[in-house]
Design an enzyme around this catalytic site. Structure first.
Site, PDB file in Angstrom:
ATOM      1  N   GLY A  78       0.986  -1.364   0.062  1.00 33.15           N
ATOM      2  CA  GLY A  78      -0.250   0.110   0.098  1.00 33.15           C
ATOM      3  C   GLY A  78       0.986   1.282  -0.062  1.00 33.15           C
ATOM      4  O   GLY A  78       2.000   1.233   0.212  1.00 33.15           O
ATOM      5  N   HIS A  79       0.303   2.547  -0.110  1.00 36.09           N
ATOM      6  CA  HIS A  79       0.661   3.697  -0.167  1.00 36.09           C
ATOM      7  C   HIS A  79       1.545   3.986   1.229  1.00 36.09           C
ATOM      8  O   HIS A  79       1.226   3.830   2.123  1.00 36.09           O
ATOM      9  CB  HIS A  79      -0.216   4.817  -0.441  1.00 36.09           C
ATOM     10  CG  HIS A  79      -1.069   5.094   0.271  1.00 36.09           C
ATOM     11  ND1 HIS A  79      -2.304   5.851  -0.135  1.00 36.09           N
ATOM     12  CD2 HIS A  79      -1.710   4.764   1.451  1.00 36.09           C
ATOM     13  CE1 HIS A  79      -3.218   5.959   0.834  1.00 36.09           C
ATOM     14  NE2 HIS A  79      -2.972   5.115   1.843  1.00 36.09           N
TER      15      HIS A  79
END
Lengths: 341, 341, 341
Positions: A250-251
């Protein structure tokens, strides 16, 4: 025997030569000149093959192997068949890996640029690159020397890819910087928007994702894995980390050096993995966690809190592995009691 | 009623004809000539439609359906609406499937070779193949007669694909042999390197992956699934096995005949699945296991040890399903007690 | 500071202007004209940056931030550094998101049709579309105005895509209708056959999949996610739903409006999710379930039964989160007791 349609052996080698290549040494009495034609696992090895032993589960196979010679740790040498020529190594599997690389080196990249590839005039392509059919290299992208770009792969605007990388087919890269000697397997997706929005009943509100993905040197990324770019900070993959197939990052995640993420594991936004963290298959990390260096997560762990360095966690919610198995044991005992009452 | 933009019915058929197609027989009094215009589920079926019943959960819908006729097991025939024409079958869903295939046969492959495809001169393409735009077929690859290759798909060097296969868009195949009548959905990745390395703090050492992927006849592989090639032995998928979307198969895995692997399940390296093993969604198998023929693994099971043939396992670590639910029950009871004290 | 290679700021803005854009209001004494050059998280913000605070976990960072101004809820305003200019909002993260969009609007689609794209003569392409290299648009497909189609993407026969959509690279769409303002990230697979067959030892019998995928307006679909078409009914994704990467949606599933499905979650066939359902990472839903509106499923939940509206479930089998943690606590206590006896 590997299928010669797909694999060409560089052998044979002499046993002494292989000991040197693998960083091991011959056990006495040594037959340096013994011809080794190939490599094979214990069970499949025949005369002329070199094999290795490093898991006592396979002790019988070790004793019975028809191999010509074996890589083994000194402490296990006495368990070998009498007279078996041995390469001794403190790290038998690593030694075997190095020898296997000598027999089956990665095929060299044959420089070429297929005429169908669409390469923006402002893209900078290093020397000796290979660009396969239907690749797209957008404006301002930079590709280092000796790098291969697979068929159909899209290198987005201003993306930077280092030297000697191998990027498979149908990969998409955007908003990212990729180091040297990085391998990216087919279908990996790197640099697209992270999952960023403010939830709202009237319509979730998109949060612009204005960070990048930074992939350090010597990283391996598996087929169809996905790495989102940062929301503001970058998403970072440390040097020498190996990521398997179908993994999600994920970011804002920061993965340290030398980490191992097995297939179908996922790391939620903003979590930080220290160096040499190893996660088994289908492990999930919640967001905003700190996972200490060298921590190990058993397959399928659901990590909901920080993990101290060096610990092995298991279960969901993940906990120290000893506690996990103690709970498993207690529960099994209770369930059995319940049925015999 | 299926959207005619996408689906064309070959109907109508007479009821007697459909009984024959489906391997069933008409219940007396039989109206062989009854016109059946279409097929539909119980709830949606209208006059002119054939439906089927095989799950007593839907008994009310069975009684109330507006369908013209129904496929049903003999034991359930008495539960039908009075006067409903019935096709009796010991395997109602299979009978319905065969009838559905008569109404909606798979669209035939229209032979064509798009001019944009890049086909190496040394590749051998059988008769009546369809090669879509931007496909890449590398040197020495062989494609059997009647096979379709989707847009952008890459068939690597010397890969062999059998007859009458349907390979979707953006698939990549390398180092593999594919049988006849195999369906591979878009984005599947087959034959790339397995996750093989000797872990090392100074940099994990790549182990050459010198096995293949062997896919037997009549296999189905879902969208974006990944199958790594063997490390030395082959990775093998047995005949008639169905693999769903986003499934991961590690190196050296051997999957038997007729297995079912539901979406997002994963099989770690060197595990062997016997024939007709069925794994639910998100199941994970550890490596080096033996799963007996006909074993069933409930969704999300984490399989950490061998499973005997014919058993149903559940949970993580997976255990016999009866034991699993006994533990669930014991724990729920204890937790309730704890709160009422 | 976002990398200017990839992101261009539309700033600076005046603080008063930003309050209006974000739907907030300035706290007194207000400095409407204060110049805001950029946006940044609390920890990274410097002079000239606007930040936001909505999680008390980061209270120290809020007090210590070097930001020029902050978006905050009225109830937290008193915790700010003395003299810090504030934008007050009941929904600080949404306000920040709207302001971030002002600084970093989504890049406009530059209309273009790459000469390499293969577009069937009968396809209908709206105005101001962007069609990237090697895209394939098959017969009878319709693309609405202002939509972007990424490199290599395949839009199948008669597929309908609405206006102002953004479809990434290597996407495949078939048998589907897509609404307006839909974003589909690279590698997503939509409309392929569902996993439909009648199991049979003599060979599983394929069931024709004769439904569609219907994707409503304002939906977001993550990279490498897969959505199978219906078996007979349609597979439906409701308006404004956000689907993350590597998510699997089975045939006949109906997802309501405004739902959130985090990465690697999966929904089995025929399950119905009400509006605003939120599922964490790696959640699995069994088939044929009804999940009530607003239900929340914690990461890794294995949902085996219906979930009432508004409930939060956790664990596998999933249960109300309070019960889940009560069981966790009971088991931990028992395991500890067991070891101290």
């Amino acid at each position: 025997m590997p299928d010669p349609r797909f694999f060409q052996s560089s052998g044979p080698f002499r046993l002494g030569e292989l000991a040197g290549i693998g960083g091991g040494r011959l056990a006495e009495p040594a037959d340096e000149g013994l011809q080794i034609g190939n490599i094979a696992p214990l069970q499949d090895a025949g005369p002329g093959d070199l094999t290795f032993f490093d898991n006592r589960k396979y002790l019988d196979a070790f004793r019975d192997t028809a191999a010509a010679a074996c890589v083994v740790a000194e402490k296990d040498a006495a368990r070998a068949r009498a007279g078996m020529p041995l390469i001794l190594s403190e790290t038998p599997y690593k030694t075997f890996a190095l020898i296997a690389q000598a027999f089956y080196p990665r095929p060299a990249i044959e420089p070429a640029r297929h005429e169908s590839a669409v390469i923006a005039p402002s893209a900078v392509i290093g020397e000796d690159c290979r660009i396969d059919p239907f690749a797209v290299i957008e404006a301002g992208a930079e590709i280092g020397a000796g790098t291969a770009i697979g068929a159909g792969t899209v290198i987005g605007r201003r993306v930077v890819v280092g030297r000697d990388c191998r990027i498979g087919a149908h990969v998409s890269l955007s908003h990212c910087l990729v180091g040297d000697r990085v391998t990216i397997h087919p279908g990996a997706r790197i640099g697209q928007d992270g999952f960023g929005f403010a939830p709202d009943p009237a319509g979730h509100v998109r949060v612009p994702q204005i960070g990048r993905v930074v992939i350090s040197d010597d990283v391996e990324i598996g087929a169809n894995s996905t790495i989102d770019r940062g929301a503001g900070p970058d998403t970072v993959i440390g040097a020498g980390t190996w990521i398997d197939n179908l993994v999600q990052i994920g970011h804002n995640v920061r993965v340290g050096r030398g980490c191992i993420l097995v297939a179908q594991s996922g790391v939620s936004g903003s979590t930080v993995l220290g160096d040499f963290v190893a996660a088994g298959g289908q492990v999930g990390f919640a967001g905003h966690l700190k996972i200490g260096a060298g921590a190990q997560l058993a397959a399928k762990a659901g990590v909901m809190s920080d993990v101290p360095a060096g610990e092995t966690y298991c279960g969901a919610p993940a906990q120290p592995i000893r506690d996990f198995f103690r709970e498993v044991a207690v529960l099994r005992r209770l369930a059995k009691k319940g049925t015999t009452k």
